[in-house]
Design a protein around this motif. Structure first.
Motif, PDB file in Angstrom:
ATOM      1  N   SER A 133      69.578  81.356  74.641  1.00 55.84           N
ATOM      2  CA  SER A 133      71.038  81.234  74.566  1.00 55.84           C
ATOM      3  C   SER A 133      71.699  80.967  75.914  1.00 55.84           C
ATOM      4  CB  SER A 133      71.638  82.511  73.958  1.00 55.84           C
ATOM      5  OG  SER A 133      71.385  83.637  74.793  1.00 55.84           O
ATOM      6  N   ASP A 134      70.982  81.219  77.001  1.00 55.37           N
ATOM      7  CA  ASP A 134      71.556  81.022  78.337  1.00 55.37           C
ATOM      8  C   ASP A 134      70.917  79.780  78.967  1.00 55.37           C
ATOM      9  OD1 ASP A 134      72.443  81.103  80.948  1.00 55.37           O
ATOM     10  OD2 ASP A 134      72.257  83.275  81.135  1.00 55.37           O
ATOM     11  N   PRO A 135      71.688  78.707  79.171  1.00 59.98           N
ATOM     12  CA  PRO A 135      71.115  77.492  79.775  1.00 59.98           C
ATOM     13  C   PRO A 135      70.483  77.745  81.136  1.00 59.98           C
ATOM     14  CG  PRO A 135      73.269  77.039  78.827  1.00 59.98           C
ATOM     15  CD  PRO A 135      73.089  78.523  78.783  1.00 59.98           C
ATOM     16  N   PHE A 136      71.082  78.668  81.916  1.00 62.96           N
ATOM     17  CA  PHE A 136      70.483  78.974  83.215  1.00 62.96           C
ATOM     18  C   PHE A 136      69.079  79.525  83.054  1.00 62.96           C
ATOM     19  CE2 PHE A 136      69.395  82.644  85.887  1.00 62.96           C
ATOM     20  CZ  PHE A 136      69.084  81.960  87.056  1.00 62.96           C
ATOM     21  N   LEU A 137      68.888  80.482  82.131  1.00 63.36           N
ATOM     22  CA  LEU A 137      67.572  81.084  81.943  1.00 63.36           C
ATOM     23  C   LEU A 137      66.557  80.060  81.455  1.00 63.36           C
ATOM     24  CD1 LEU A 137      68.514  84.542  80.384  1.00 63.36           C
ATOM     25  CD2 LEU A 137      67.774  84.053  82.725  1.00 63.36           C
ATOM     26  N   GLN A 138      67.008  79.100  80.663  1.00 65.49           N
ATOM     27  CA  GLN A 138      66.098  78.037  80.231  1.00 65.49           C
ATOM     28  C   GLN A 138      65.628  77.221  81.429  1.00 65.49           C
ATOM     29  OE1 GLN A 138      67.649  75.627  77.027  1.00 65.49           O
ATOM     30  NE2 GLN A 138      68.503  77.389  75.962  1.00 65.49           N
ATOM     31  N   LEU A 139      66.566  76.851  82.299  1.00 65.68           N
ATOM     32  CA  LEU A 139      66.199  76.069  83.484  1.00 65.68           C
ATOM     33  C   LEU A 139      65.317  76.885  84.425  1.00 65.68           C
ATOM     34  CD1 LEU A 139      69.667  74.396  84.115  1.00 65.68           C
ATOM     35  CD2 LEU A 139      67.599  73.254  83.303  1.00 65.68           C
ATOM     36  N   TRP A 140      65.660  78.159  84.587  1.00 64.64           N
ATOM     37  CA  TRP A 140      64.874  79.044  85.448  1.00 64.64           C
ATOM     38  C   TRP A 140      63.445  79.150  84.923  1.00 64.64           C
ATOM     39  CZ3 TRP A 140      65.102  85.046  85.141  1.00 64.64           C
ATOM     40  CH2 TRP A 140      64.279  85.597  86.124  1.00 64.64           C
ATOM     41  N   THR A 141      63.307  79.352  83.609  1.00 64.52           N
ATOM     42  CA  THR A 141      61.983  79.481  83.007  1.00 64.52           C
ATOM     43  C   THR A 141      61.167  78.212  83.206  1.00 64.52           C
ATOM     44  OG1 THR A 141      62.863  81.002  81.341  1.00 64.52           O
ATOM     45  CG2 THR A 141      60.746  79.951  80.871  1.00 64.52           C
ATOM     46  N   ASN A 142      61.791  77.070  83.060  1.00 60.43           N
ATOM     47  CA  ASN A 142      61.078  75.796  83.175  1.00 60.43           C
ATOM     48  C   ASN A 142      60.503  75.574  84.567  1.00 60.43           C
ATOM     49  OD1 ASN A 142      61.578  75.175  80.498  1.00 60.43           O
ATOM     50  ND2 ASN A 142      63.427  74.001  80.960  1.00 60.43           N
ATOM     51  N   GLN A 143      61.210  76.073  85.599  1.00 61.46           N
ATOM     52  CA  GLN A 143      60.717  75.824  86.961  1.00 61.46           C
ATOM     53  C   GLN A 143      60.040  77.047  87.572  1.00 61.46           C
ATOM     54  OE1 GLN A 143      64.379  74.609  88.951  1.00 61.46           O
ATOM     55  NE2 GLN A 143      64.643  76.617  89.845  1.00 61.46           N
ATOM     56  N   ASN A 144      59.947  78.123  86.809  1.00 60.17           N
ATOM     57  CA  ASN A 144      59.271  79.335  87.288  1.00 60.17           C
ATOM     58  C   ASN A 144      57.804  79.261  86.887  1.00 60.17           C
ATOM     59  OD1 ASN A 144      58.846  81.859  88.404  1.00 60.17           O
ATOM     60  ND2 ASN A 144      59.581  82.965  86.601  1.00 60.17           N
ATOM     61  N   LEU A 145      57.036  78.538  87.654  1.00 59.58           N
ATOM     62  CA  LEU A 145      55.624  78.288  87.346  1.00 59.58           C
ATOM     63  C   LEU A 145      54.736  79.251  88.127  1.00 59.58           C
ATOM     64  CD1 LEU A 145      55.621  74.382  87.400  1.00 59.58           C
ATOM     65  CD2 LEU A 145      55.861  75.892  85.422  1.00 59.58           C
ATOM     66  N   ILE A 146      54.081  80.149  87.412  1.00 59.65           N
ATOM     67  CA  ILE A 146      53.123  81.073  88.031  1.00 59.65           C
ATOM     68  C   ILE A 146      51.806  80.872  87.292  1.00 59.65           C
ATOM     69  CG2 ILE A 146      52.647  83.472  88.647  1.00 59.65           C
ATOM     70  CD1 ILE A 146      55.593  84.050  88.493  1.00 59.65           C
ATOM     71  N   LEU A 147      51.103  79.820  87.691  1.00 55.57           N
ATOM     72  CA  LEU A 147      49.911  79.381  86.971  1.00 55.57           C
ATOM     73  C   LEU A 147      48.639  79.961  87.589  1.00 55.57           C
ATOM     74  CD1 LEU A 147      50.876  75.631  86.468  1.00 55.57           C
ATOM     75  CD2 LEU A 147      51.335  77.575  84.950  1.00 55.57           C
ATOM     76  N   SER A 148      47.646  80.119  86.761  1.00 51.56           N
ATOM     77  CA  SER A 148      46.351  80.616  87.235  1.00 51.56           C
ATOM     78  C   SER A 148      45.625  79.520  88.007  1.00 51.56           C
ATOM     79  CB  SER A 148      45.492  81.072  86.059  1.00 51.56           C
ATOM     80  OG  SER A 148      46.068  82.185  85.414  1.00 51.56           O
ATOM     81  N   PRO A 149      44.869  79.906  89.028  1.00 40.54           N
ATOM     82  CA  PRO A 149      44.109  78.908  89.798  1.00 40.54           C
ATOM     83  C   PRO A 149      42.864  78.467  89.039  1.00 40.54           C
ATOM     84  CG  PRO A 149      43.625  81.098  90.606  1.00 40.54           C
ATOM     85  CD  PRO A 149      44.675  81.265  89.534  1.00 40.54           C
ATOM     86  N   HIS A 150      42.051  77.671  89.690  1.00 39.27           N
ATOM     87  CA  HIS A 150      40.786  77.223  89.118  1.00 39.27           C
ATOM     88  C   HIS A 150      39.968  78.442  88.660  1.00 39.27           C
ATOM     89  CE1 HIS A 150      36.756  75.455  88.911  1.00 39.27           C
ATOM     90  NE2 HIS A 150      37.330  74.263  88.895  1.00 39.27           N
TER      91      HIS A 150
END
Length: 557
Positions: A301-318
């Protein structure tokens, strides 16, 4: 006194002397992790002010900024690192609440001190919870203690890569140097809310297991206890809500498969116990599920949180990095897993399912996948200690195998020594971002006193990261995940300070971002040689050394 604690205590069967040892251990660990921060303040001088953090400074500043927003009345999280409109969400509650304990003057120093008291307290809880979790599975006091040291201070074999000059192997640092959820030490060292969430996670799972050990007890009381721990863990770190539910769900699924296999072997399955486990999970999980759905609703419901989630990348390494991280304990945990499953699948099944699910949790196709193995290291350590305890109960070669394993596990501690030594060395030469120039801080304090809460400040990214930790203002850019449209705005800010940019383009950025103040210091000057003094719509309101704060004229052309 050596009386055992009662069954109502956090860890039944633990003596008072043993509990005192754990408290002393926790005190020593937290004192050790606090030493670099104490040195940071000791090496402050007239030119440099200690930020309060010695690693992950960007995140540290954001925690202080959240606390500062709480000090100015916020009950919901709204990041100061963007001008984008926000509705507010129930996140980072511990920091918002802590901020309400401070008042001017000297708010930054108060906030940093409160943060580290919180870190120390959360660290104590994490140590105590880890020991309690160990006592449920391990009878040997020496192995409990060694397991505690390994679970809280241990790491992987990444230090070998660092010594060999290959610290960016396969595109990533070794996990123990940047991932607090993969091990335990970084949470104690610098991430207070993650240490608190780890403690609550372990206690919640422990309460669940103990409730299953008392089939004659009603479900209401244990379910209420589990719910409280589960909810508090989710308020400390929302993803831990999912981790607790995921671990319990995997355990239940694993026990279904086990019971079906046992029935095929002609053994009477324990469906009554499984139904109790399922009902307990359902009753205990109702409110945590509500919290999960609230977070999902807020995100949608919050456009800011959607944008934040999309660019908040905490991915696992190899995957090789996880093998490097856990490879030292892997063979021992495998032996311990087989042993505890054969001995009592109902007690050990949660550990085994949790450990086996690590690859699944680490590579779930979501933006925050590296967060999901939270606490799994403790499960692996407990399984390894179970293997060692089994060998110690035997004789001859098995005992020697246990001793060799203990010596081998000492290879898990050099990474922690590297982190502590690095923290100490970083304080000896005051440089940014660990230290901030005192003239820059003077400008921050001017804004804290004269700007209105929420006023927008235009600055370089590095300045923008530190500023909201000192003043209750917002910045155009300053934090990787929280600054919406960071890549675009970073380019816009760079052009703003470039001498070749048209004045109207600068005014457009000021208008779009609702900028009230423009910051001008060496970091901004490195973006371009444009002189703000030449802009008729800016007036200098404060200067300290080479730093200047400009205010946008009320009637900009």
């Amino acid at each position: 006194m050596n009386k055992a604690l009662t069954n109502g205590s956090p860890a039944a069967g633990v003596t008072y002397a043993e509990r005192r040892w754990v408290w002393v251990f926790a005190a020593l660990v937290m004192a050790l992790t606090s030493l670099p921060y104490v040195l940071g303040y000791a090496f402050e001088n007239q030119q440099s002010v200690f930020s309060g953090f010695i690693f992950a400074v960007e995140d540290g500043n954001s925690y202080i900024a959240k606390m500062l927003s709480g000090a100015y009345g916020a009950w919901l999280f709204r990041t100061p690192y963007t001008a984008y409109p926000q509705k507010g969400v129930l996140m980072f509650l511990p920091y918002l609440l802590l901020g309400k304990l401070v008042s001017p003057p000297g708010m930054h120093v108060q906030l940093v001190a409160l943060y580290h008291w919180f870190r120390i307290g959360a660290g104590f809880l994490a140590v105590l919870a880890t020991y309690d979790f160990l006592t449920y599975f391990i009878q040997s006091v020496p192995l409990r203690r060694f397991g505690l040291a390994l679970a809280t201070l241990g790491g992987g074999l990444g230090w070998i890569l660092v010594l060999g000059g290959r610290d960016s192997w396969l595109g990533s640092l070794p996990l123990e140097f940047y991932s607090p959820e993969t091990f335990g030490f970084l949470g104690l060292y610098g991430f207070a809310h993650l240490a608190l969430a780890r403690a609550l996670l372990l206690w919640a799972l422990l309460a669940y297991l103990r409730a299953l050990d008392a089939p004659d007890q009603g479900l209401a009381k244990p379910a209420l206890k589990i719910t409280a721990l589960w909810l508090l863990a989710g308020l400390a770190q929302p993803l831990v809500t999912l981790v607790i539910g995921g671990v319990i769900g995997l355990y239940l699924a694993g026990m279904v498969a086990w019971q079906m296999w046992m029935s095929r072997q002609g053994t009477l399955p324990g469906w009554a116990r499984w139904r109790r486990a399922m009902l307990l999970a359902i009753w205990a999980g109702i409110l945590p599920v509500v919290l999960v759905f609230y977070n999902l609703w807020a995100m949608r419901s919050d456009p800011f949180l959607q944008l934040w989630t999309n660019q908040n990348l905490i991915l696992s390494p190899h995957p090789a990095h996880y093998l490097l991280a856990y490879g030292l304990v892997l063979p021992f945990a495998w032996v311990g897993g087989i042993s505890t499953w054969r001995k009592d699948a109902w007690r050990g099944g949660l550990l085994v399912c949790w450990a086996l699910a690590l690859p699944l949790l680490a590579y779930v196709p979501v933006n925050l996948q590296r967060r999901l193995p939270e606490g799994g290291w403790v499960a692996w350590v407990v399984l390894a200690m179970i293997a060692m305890e089994g060998w110690r109960s035997q004789a001859g070669e098995a005992v020697r195998r246990s001793r060799w394993a203990a010596w081998l596990f000492c290879l898990a501690f050099p990474s922690t020594l590297f982190l502590l030594l690095g923290g100490v060395l970083s304080t000896l030469r005051p440089t940014t971002p660990i230290f901030r120039p005192s003239d820059e801080v003077a400008c921050f304090l001017y804004l804290a006193e004269h700007a209105q809460v929420g006023d927008e400040v235009l600055s370089a990214y590095e300045t923008g990261n530190a500023l909201p930790a000192w003043a209750p203002v917002r910045v155009v850019i300053g934090h990787g995940p929280e600054s919406v449209n960071l890549a675009v705005l970073r380019s816009d800010v760079s052009r703003f300070y470039s001498p070749g940019t048209l004045g109207q383009e600068r005014l457009n950025l000021i208008t779009q971002q609702k900028v009230r103040y423009v910051f001008w210091g060496p970091t901004e000057q490195a973006l371009g040689s444009w002189e703000p003094t030449q802009a008729s719509y800016l007036r200098s309101v404060f200067q300290s050394g080479v730093y200047t704060v400009f205010e946008v004229a009320a009637e900009s052309p």
